[in-house]
Write an enzyme that holds these catalytic residues in place. Structure first.
Site, mmCIF file in Angstrom:
data_model
loop_
_atom_site.group_PDB
_atom_site.id
_atom_site.type_symbol
_atom_site.label_atom_id
_atom_site.label_comp_id
_atom_site.label_asym_id
_atom_site.label_seq_id
_atom_site.Cartn_x
_atom_site.Cartn_y
_atom_site.Cartn_z
ATOM 1 N N HIS A 1 43.242 -15.398 41.529
ATOM 2 C CA HIS A 1 43.928 -15.424 40.358
ATOM 3 C C HIS A 1 42.732 -14.613 39.328
ATOM 4 C CE1 HIS A 1 45.911 -19.749 40.625
ATOM 5 N NE2 HIS A 1 46.435 -18.554 41.292
ATOM 6 N N ILE B 1 49.370 -12.568 47.545
ATOM 7 C CA ILE B 1 49.976 -12.362 46.140
ATOM 8 C C ILE B 1 50.395 -13.691 45.735
ATOM 9 C CG2 ILE B 1 52.274 -11.675 47.150
ATOM 10 C CD1 ILE B 1 52.311 -9.510 44.716
ATOM 11 N N ASP B 2 49.993 -13.986 44.381
ATOM 12 C CA ASP B 2 50.595 -15.285 43.852
ATOM 13 C C ASP B 2 52.019 -15.521 44.032
ATOM 14 O OD1 ASP B 2 48.093 -16.067 43.433
ATOM 15 O OD2 ASP B 2 47.896 -15.532 40.974
ATOM 16 N N LYS B 3 52.507 -16.937 44.179
ATOM 17 C CA LYS B 3 53.929 -17.084 44.055
ATOM 18 C C LYS B 3 54.606 -16.451 42.788
ATOM 19 C CE LYS B 3 57.135 -21.328 44.476
ATOM 20 N NZ LYS B 3 57.203 -22.444 44.295
#
Length: 295
Positions: free
Chosen positions: A223, A125-127
Site C-alpha cells: 500500500h 498488486i492490490d485487489k
C-alpha cells in the site's frame, strides 16, 4: 517449492511460512527467502499431498466460469517466451487469501491449461488497483523476474487521481516516508518502520480539488503509494482505507457524471531490462473522469 509441489499455490505457501509450518534452520521465514548451500529446510508432513496431486485438479475448479476465463484472456497485453503481462481489472485479487473467492493466480492457470499449471505471479498488486501484472511462464522465468525486481532492474509507473491540488513548489519530487510493517517471529508479532520511497509528478489538475499524478515507487512496501499520497494530504480517489468516505461523496455530488465507487490507481507502464516498454490502457472508470476533466 512450486517446481517440486506443483499444486501448491503461492497464497498457501505464504501461509505455511507465516504460520511457521515451513522453517529454515529452525526459524520462521518469508516465502521469498533465498536458500543457500547447507540450509536445512523443514516441511510439514502433509506437503507430499501437493507433489502427488496432478495439476489437472486445478482445471476442475468449479468456482471459475467460462465467462471468468474469457474475461481474463482478454486482459493479456503482452507475451513472449518468458512472461505474460495482464492489464488486471480493478476488483479481482492477484492471489488467494482469507475471504477471497477468485484470484488470478489460479484463474490464469485454468485459462491457459497448455502451461500445465506452471504459470506464476512475479509480484503483487492490490485487489482494487488496476493495471500491469507480470506472470512468469515457468520456474526459471519467475526466478529471473523476481530477482530483477529485487535488484531494481524493473521500473513501474502508476497513474492516480487524487484529492486536492499540490502547492506550486511541490508539483514534482520524491516522497520519503517510512511505513510501518508488521512482522512475525517465533513468539509474537512486531511492527517495524521500513524505508519507502516514491517519485511523483503532477501531470494535470482541475477545479482546485483534483490532481492527475504519475508515480514511480522505488521501494515495494504494501500500500506504499496509497499511504504516501495520504500522508502528503492528497489521498487517492476511492481509497476508503487511507482516505475519507465523505470526500468521495462530496466529489460525486459536484460532478455532472456518475463516478463509479472504485480506486483510481492504475499500474500504467513497466520497463523490464531487455524487453520493450509495456503499457496498459486506463480502465473505463478512470478514463471517464480524465475525459470529463480534459486531462
Amino acid at each position: 517449492m512450486k517446481k517440486n509441489y506443483p499444486s501448491l499455490t503461492l497464497s498457501h505457501l505464504q501461509k505455511l511460512c507465516r504460520t511457521g509450518q515451513i522453517r529454515v534452520n529452525g526459524k520462521r521465514v518469508s516465502y521469498n527467502t533465498p536458500l543457500i548451500q547447507n540450509d536445512e529446510l523443514r516441511l510439514p508432513p502433509f506437503i507430499n499431498e501437493y507433489k502427488d496431486m496432478p495439476a489437472t485438479v486445478v482445471k476442475n475448479n468449479t468456482k471459475y466460469t467460462k465467462s471468468d476465463i474469457d474475461d481474463i484472456l482478454k486482459t493479456i497485453i503482452y507475451e513472449d517466451d518468458e512472461i505474460i503481462v495482464l492489464n488486471k481489472p480493478s476488483g479481482i485479487a492477484a492471489q488467494g487469501g482469507t475471504g477471497i473467492a477468485k484470484h488470478i493466480d489460479t484463474l490464469i492457470n485454468i485459462a491457459l491449461p497448455q502451461y500445465n499449471n506452471s504459470l506464476r505471479l512475479t509480484h503483487r498488486i492490490d485487489k482494487e488497483t488496476s493495471g500491469i501484472l507480470v506472470i512468469a511462464k515457468n520456474y526459471e522465468s519467475a526466478n529471473k523476474i523476481t530477482t530483477m525486481f529485487k535488484e531494481k532492474k524493473i521500473k513501474k509507473t502508476y497513474l492516480a487521481l487524487v484529492y486536492g491540488n499540490f502547492d506550486d513548489n511541490k508539483k514534482e519530487g520524491t516522497i520519503k516516508i517510512p511505513i510501518l510493517i508488521e512482522e512475525e517471529n517465533d513468539t509474537n508479532k512486531k511492527q517495524n518502520l521500513k524505508s519507502a520511497i516514491t517519485d511523483y509528478k503532477v501531470l494535470d489538475e482541475a477545479f482546485g480539488t483534483l490532481s492527475f499524478v504519475k508515480l514511480s515507487p522505488l521501494t515495494g512496501r504494501r500500500h506504499q503509494l496509497r499511504i504516501h499520497l495520504s500522508k502528503m494530504g492528497h489521498p487517492i480517489i476511492g481509497d476508503f482505507k487511507y482516505g475519507l468516505s465523505n470526500e468521495f461523496s462530496k466529489l460525486k455530488d459536484s460532478f455532472e457524471i456518475d463516478i463509479p465507487r472504485k480506486l483510481y490507481l492504475h499500474a500504467y507502464q513497466i520497463e523490464i531490462e531487455g524487453k520493450p516498454v509495456i503499457t496498459a490502457e486506463k480502465p473505463a472508470h478512470f478514463e471517464k473522469i480524465c475525459k470529463y476533466l480534459n486531462f
